[in-house]
Design a protein around this motif. Structure first.
Motif, PDB file in Angstrom:
ATOM      1  N   ASN A   1      -6.146  -5.403  -6.668  1.00 40.18           N
ATOM      2  CA  ASN A   1      -5.901  -4.093  -7.261  1.00 40.18           C
ATOM      3  C   ASN A   1      -6.935  -3.100  -6.746  1.00 40.18           C
ATOM      4  O   ASN A   1      -8.033  -3.489  -6.322  1.00 40.18           O
ATOM      5  CB  ASN A   1      -5.967  -4.141  -8.789  1.00 40.18           C
ATOM      6  CG  ASN A   1      -4.684  -4.624  -9.424  1.00 40.18           C
ATOM      7  OD1 ASN A   1      -3.614  -4.044  -9.212  1.00 40.18           O
ATOM      8  ND2 ASN A   1      -4.767  -5.702 -10.190  1.00 40.18           N
ATOM      9  N   THR A   2      -6.581  -1.846  -6.795  1.00 42.80           N
ATOM     10  CA  THR A   2      -7.514  -0.759  -6.507  1.00 42.80           C
ATOM     11  C   THR A   2      -8.156  -0.330  -7.819  1.00 42.80           C
ATOM     12  O   THR A   2      -7.456  -0.056  -8.799  1.00 42.80           O
ATOM     13  CB  THR A   2      -6.777   0.430  -5.867  1.00 42.80           C
ATOM     14  OG1 THR A   2      -6.159   0.004  -4.652  1.00 42.80           O
ATOM     15  CG2 THR A   2      -7.722   1.580  -5.579  1.00 42.80           C
ATOM     16  N   ILE A   3      -9.484  -0.293  -7.843  1.00 41.26           N
ATOM     17  CA  ILE A   3     -10.196   0.030  -9.081  1.00 41.26           C
ATOM     18  C   ILE A   3     -11.122   1.229  -8.879  1.00 41.26           C
ATOM     19  O   ILE A   3     -11.526   1.549  -7.764  1.00 41.26           O
ATOM     20  CB  ILE A   3     -11.005  -1.171  -9.597  1.00 41.26           C
ATOM     21  CG1 ILE A   3     -12.167  -1.495  -8.639  1.00 41.26           C
ATOM     22  CG2 ILE A   3     -10.111  -2.394  -9.785  1.00 41.26           C
ATOM     23  CD1 ILE A   3     -13.223  -2.402  -9.256  1.00 41.26           C
ATOM     24  N   LEU A   4     -11.461   1.846  -9.989  1.00 36.28           N
ATOM     25  CA  LEU A   4     -12.394   2.969 -10.012  1.00 36.28           C
ATOM     26  C   LEU A   4     -13.637   2.572 -10.805  1.00 36.28           C
ATOM     27  O   LEU A   4     -13.532   2.052 -11.918  1.00 36.28           O
ATOM     28  CB  LEU A   4     -11.727   4.175 -10.677  1.00 36.28           C
ATOM     29  CG  LEU A   4     -12.623   5.373 -11.008  1.00 36.28           C
ATOM     30  CD1 LEU A   4     -13.107   6.072  -9.735  1.00 36.28           C
ATOM     31  CD2 LEU A   4     -11.882   6.368 -11.910  1.00 36.28           C
ATOM     32  N   ILE A   5     -14.810   2.820 -10.224  1.00 36.16           N
ATOM     33  CA  ILE A   5     -16.069   2.608 -10.943  1.00 36.16           C
ATOM     34  C   ILE A   5     -16.302   3.810 -11.854  1.00 36.16           C
ATOM     35  O   ILE A   5     -16.278   4.964 -11.405  1.00 36.16           O
ATOM     36  CB  ILE A   5     -17.251   2.443  -9.971  1.00 36.16           C
ATOM     37  CG1 ILE A   5     -16.992   1.284  -8.988  1.00 36.16           C
ATOM     38  CG2 ILE A   5     -18.549   2.208 -10.749  1.00 36.16           C
ATOM     39  CD1 ILE A   5     -16.813  -0.056  -9.630  1.00 36.16           C
TER      40      ILE A   5
ATOM     41  N   GLY B   1     -13.562  -0.512   0.521  1.00 40.13           N
ATOM     42  CA  GLY B   1     -13.420   0.794  -0.082  1.00 40.13           C
ATOM     43  C   GLY B   1     -12.078   1.384   0.306  1.00 40.13           C
ATOM     44  O   GLY B   1     -11.486   1.016   1.329  1.00 40.13           O
ATOM     45  N   ILE B   2     -11.581   2.303  -0.510  1.00 40.75           N
ATOM     46  CA  ILE B   2     -10.276   2.902  -0.241  1.00 40.75           C
ATOM     47  C   ILE B   2     -10.258   4.312  -0.803  1.00 40.75           C
ATOM     48  O   ILE B   2     -10.910   4.605  -1.802  1.00 40.75           O
ATOM     49  CB  ILE B   2      -9.159   2.026  -0.864  1.00 40.75           C
ATOM     50  CG1 ILE B   2      -7.772   2.556  -0.494  1.00 40.75           C
ATOM     51  CG2 ILE B   2      -9.330   1.904  -2.372  1.00 40.75           C
ATOM     52  CD1 ILE B   2      -6.639   1.598  -0.859  1.00 40.75           C
ATOM     53  N   GLY B   3      -9.512   5.193  -0.144  1.00 40.18           N
ATOM     54  CA  GLY B   3      -9.444   6.574  -0.600  1.00 40.18           C
ATOM     55  C   GLY B   3      -8.552   7.380   0.319  1.00 40.18           C
ATOM     56  O   GLY B   3      -7.362   7.092   0.468  1.00 40.18           O
TER      57      GLY B   3
ATOM     58  N   GLY C   1       0.842  -1.193   0.000  1.00 40.77           N
ATOM     59  CA  GLY C   1       0.000   0.000   0.000  1.00 40.77           C
ATOM     60  C   GLY C   1       0.873   1.237   0.000  1.00 40.77           C
ATOM     61  O   GLY C   1       1.944   1.255   0.621  1.00 40.77           O
ATOM     62  N   ALA C   2       0.434   2.260  -0.706  1.00 38.69           N
ATOM     63  CA  ALA C   2       1.177   3.532  -0.735  1.00 38.69           C
ATOM     64  C   ALA C   2       0.197   4.690  -0.615  1.00 38.69           C
ATOM     65  O   ALA C   2      -0.929   4.628  -1.129  1.00 38.69           O
ATOM     66  CB  ALA C   2       1.987   3.653  -2.020  1.00 38.69           C
ATOM     67  N   TYR C   3       0.653   5.745   0.058  1.00 42.11           N
ATOM     68  CA  TYR C   3      -0.167   6.949   0.292  1.00 42.11           C
ATOM     69  C   TYR C   3       0.524   8.120  -0.385  1.00 42.11           C
ATOM     70  O   TYR C   3       1.692   8.417  -0.102  1.00 42.11           O
ATOM     71  CB  TYR C   3      -0.288   7.191   1.792  1.00 42.11           C
ATOM     72  CG  TYR C   3      -1.107   8.398   2.183  1.00 42.11           C
ATOM     73  CD1 TYR C   3      -2.491   8.378   2.110  1.00 42.11           C
ATOM     74  CD2 TYR C   3      -0.482   9.557   2.638  1.00 42.11           C
ATOM     75  CE1 TYR C   3      -3.246   9.483   2.482  1.00 42.11           C
ATOM     76  CE2 TYR C   3      -1.221  10.664   3.021  1.00 42.11           C
ATOM     77  CZ  TYR C   3      -2.604  10.631   2.935  1.00 42.11           C
ATOM     78  OH  TYR C   3      -3.342  11.730   3.318  1.00 42.11           O
ATOM     79  N   MET C   4      -0.197   8.787  -1.279  1.00 42.91           N
ATOM     80  CA  MET C   4       0.399   9.893  -2.026  1.00 42.91           C
ATOM     81  C   MET C   4      -0.686  10.871  -2.444  1.00 42.91           C
ATOM     82  O   MET C   4      -1.751  10.458  -2.919  1.00 42.91           O
ATOM     83  CB  MET C   4       1.126   9.349  -3.260  1.00 42.91           C
ATOM     84  CG  MET C   4       1.958  10.361  -4.013  1.00 42.91           C
ATOM     85  SD  MET C   4       2.915   9.536  -5.319  1.00 42.91           S
ATOM     86  CE  MET C   4       3.953  10.898  -5.855  1.00 42.91           C
ATOM     87  N   GLY C   5      -0.433  12.150  -2.257  1.00 40.93           N
ATOM     88  CA  GLY C   5      -1.386  13.170  -2.682  1.00 40.93           C
ATOM     89  C   GLY C   5      -2.718  13.085  -1.970  1.00 40.93           C
ATOM     90  O   GLY C   5      -3.749  13.487  -2.510  1.00 40.93           O
ATOM     91  N   GLY C   6      -2.717  12.529  -0.752  1.00 32.69           N
ATOM     92  CA  GLY C   6      -3.944  12.470   0.034  1.00 32.69           C
ATOM     93  C   GLY C   6      -4.752  11.206  -0.135  1.00 32.69           C
ATOM     94  O   GLY C   6      -5.834  11.092   0.456  1.00 32.69           O
ATOM     95  N   PHE C   7      -4.236  10.248  -0.920  1.00 32.45           N
ATOM     96  CA  PHE C   7      -5.008   9.037  -1.179  1.00 32.45           C
ATOM     97  C   PHE C   7      -4.123   7.788  -1.106  1.00 32.45           C
ATOM     98  O   PHE C   7      -2.931   7.837  -1.367  1.00 32.45           O
ATOM     99  CB  PHE C   7      -5.681   9.106  -2.556  1.00 32.45           C
ATOM    100  CG  PHE C   7      -6.678  10.214  -2.663  1.00 32.45           C
ATOM    101  CD1 PHE C   7      -7.972  10.047  -2.194  1.00 32.45           C
ATOM    102  CD2 PHE C   7      -6.322  11.438  -3.210  1.00 32.45           C
ATOM    103  CE1 PHE C   7      -8.897  11.078  -2.273  1.00 32.45           C
ATOM    104  CE2 PHE C   7      -7.238  12.478  -3.296  1.00 32.45           C
ATOM    105  CZ  PHE C   7      -8.522  12.295  -2.818  1.00 32.45           C
ATOM    106  N   HIS C   8      -4.760   6.667  -0.766  1.00 34.40           N
ATOM    107  CA  HIS C   8      -4.088   5.380  -0.687  1.00 34.40           C
ATOM    108  C   HIS C   8      -4.349   4.548  -1.938  1.00 34.40           C
ATOM    109  O   HIS C   8      -5.412   4.638  -2.539  1.00 34.40           O
ATOM    110  CB  HIS C   8      -4.601   4.581   0.517  1.00 34.40           C
ATOM    111  CG  HIS C   8      -4.244   5.158   1.839  1.00 34.40           C
ATOM    112  ND1 HIS C   8      -3.058   4.873   2.486  1.00 34.40           N
ATOM    113  CD2 HIS C   8      -4.915   6.025   2.655  1.00 34.40           C
ATOM    114  CE1 HIS C   8      -3.008   5.521   3.641  1.00 34.40           C
ATOM    115  NE2 HIS C   8      -4.123   6.229   3.763  1.00 34.40           N
ATOM    116  N   GLY C   9      -3.373   3.719  -2.268  1.00 35.95           N
ATOM    117  CA  GLY C   9      -3.554   2.650  -3.249  1.00 35.95           C
ATOM    118  C   GLY C   9      -3.131   1.345  -2.601  1.00 35.95           C
ATOM    119  O   GLY C   9      -2.278   1.332  -1.717  1.00 35.95           O
ATOM    120  N   ASP C  10      -3.710   0.236  -3.039  1.00 41.31           N
ATOM    121  CA  ASP C  10      -3.477  -1.058  -2.392  1.00 41.31           C
ATOM    122  C   ASP C  10      -3.492  -2.135  -3.470  1.00 41.31           C
ATOM    123  O   ASP C  10      -4.439  -2.205  -4.266  1.00 41.31           O
ATOM    124  CB  ASP C  10      -4.590  -1.296  -1.364  1.00 41.31           C
ATOM    125  CG  ASP C  10      -4.322  -2.453  -0.426  1.00 41.31           C
ATOM    126  OD1 ASP C  10      -3.256  -3.071  -0.514  1.00 41.31           O
ATOM    127  OD2 ASP C  10      -5.211  -2.734   0.414  1.00 41.31           O
TER     128      ASP C  10
END
Length: 221
Positions: free
Chosen positions: A204-208, A140-142, A67-76
């Protein structure tokens, strides 16, 4: 770095260095007390394996969750990798775990129900003779690492909240080659299969969107 002779601590250190070099912060480090930047789970370890002095051996399978946090948001994201030459049944487990993710996100579309994803993952895994871990789920992630909704890897199609454009979700099948039962080690983190058979993990982290889902974390092999 997943190769014979490498320690799990060496992988953790390299990943943390890379994340920080990009101007990001490891999401997992100190999260609820977790002591490392990466979860590295080997063979019968399902998730949350703590990096250390363990030396990887030929034939192991190794799940790496980052997981990484950048620009105010997480990815996993996560994937299970072969260490050198592995047995055919181990490769099959990796393949089933990975493909179950893609079977699930076929239903990661605006207007679908959350458990449409869950049911598709479960169906694919069980059709291929494996089992789904039920105690741990996607999420959920953000702005936070774990947000609503929880996303089980099992369920009944047509249930759960409707998916909305703009939702960001971490979809992560955890698949056992044997039975679904698990146990947590005394370290309070490492989750292993109860029967000692091996496990796979893919995420993966996905966007609807208003069409096909967008994978926000680079797809792992």
């Amino acid at each position: 770095m997943v190769r014979p002779g490498v320690t799990t601590q060496e992988i953790d250190s390299a990943v943390e260095h890379f994340i920080r070099k990009q101007g990001a912060v490891p999401s997992f480090l100190h999260y609820n007390g977790y002591p490392a930047s990466v979860c590295i789970s080997v063979n019968d370890e399902v998730i949350h394996g703590i990096p250390g002095k363990r030396v990887l051996r030929e034939g192991d399978i190794v799940s790496v969750d980052v997981g990484a946090y950048m620009g105010g948001f997480h990815g996993d994201c996560a994937a299970t990798f072969p260490c050198g030459q592995i047995a055919p049944e181990a490769q099959r487990l990796i393949d089933v775990t990975r493909q179950s993710f893609f079977e699930g996100i076929r239903f990661a579309k605006e207007g679908c129900r959350l458990q449409d994803i869950s049911a598709a993952i479960q169906s694919y895994v069980e059709e291929h003779g494996c089992s789904i871990v039920r105690e741990y789920v996607g999420h959920g992630i953000g702005a936070k690492m774990h947000e609503a909704p929880e996303i089980p890897n099992y369920g009944r199609a047509g249930r759960g909240p409707r998916l909305l454009r703009g939702m960001t979700l971490a979809i992560e099948p955890m698949v056992n080659a044997g039975a679904a039962a698990i146990r947590v080690l005394p370290d309070g983190w490492t989750v292993k299969t109860l029967d000692g058979k091996w496990a796979g993990h893919y995420e993966n982290t996905i966007l609807i969107t208003d069409g096909e889902p967008e994978i926000l974390t680079a797809p792992a092999i």
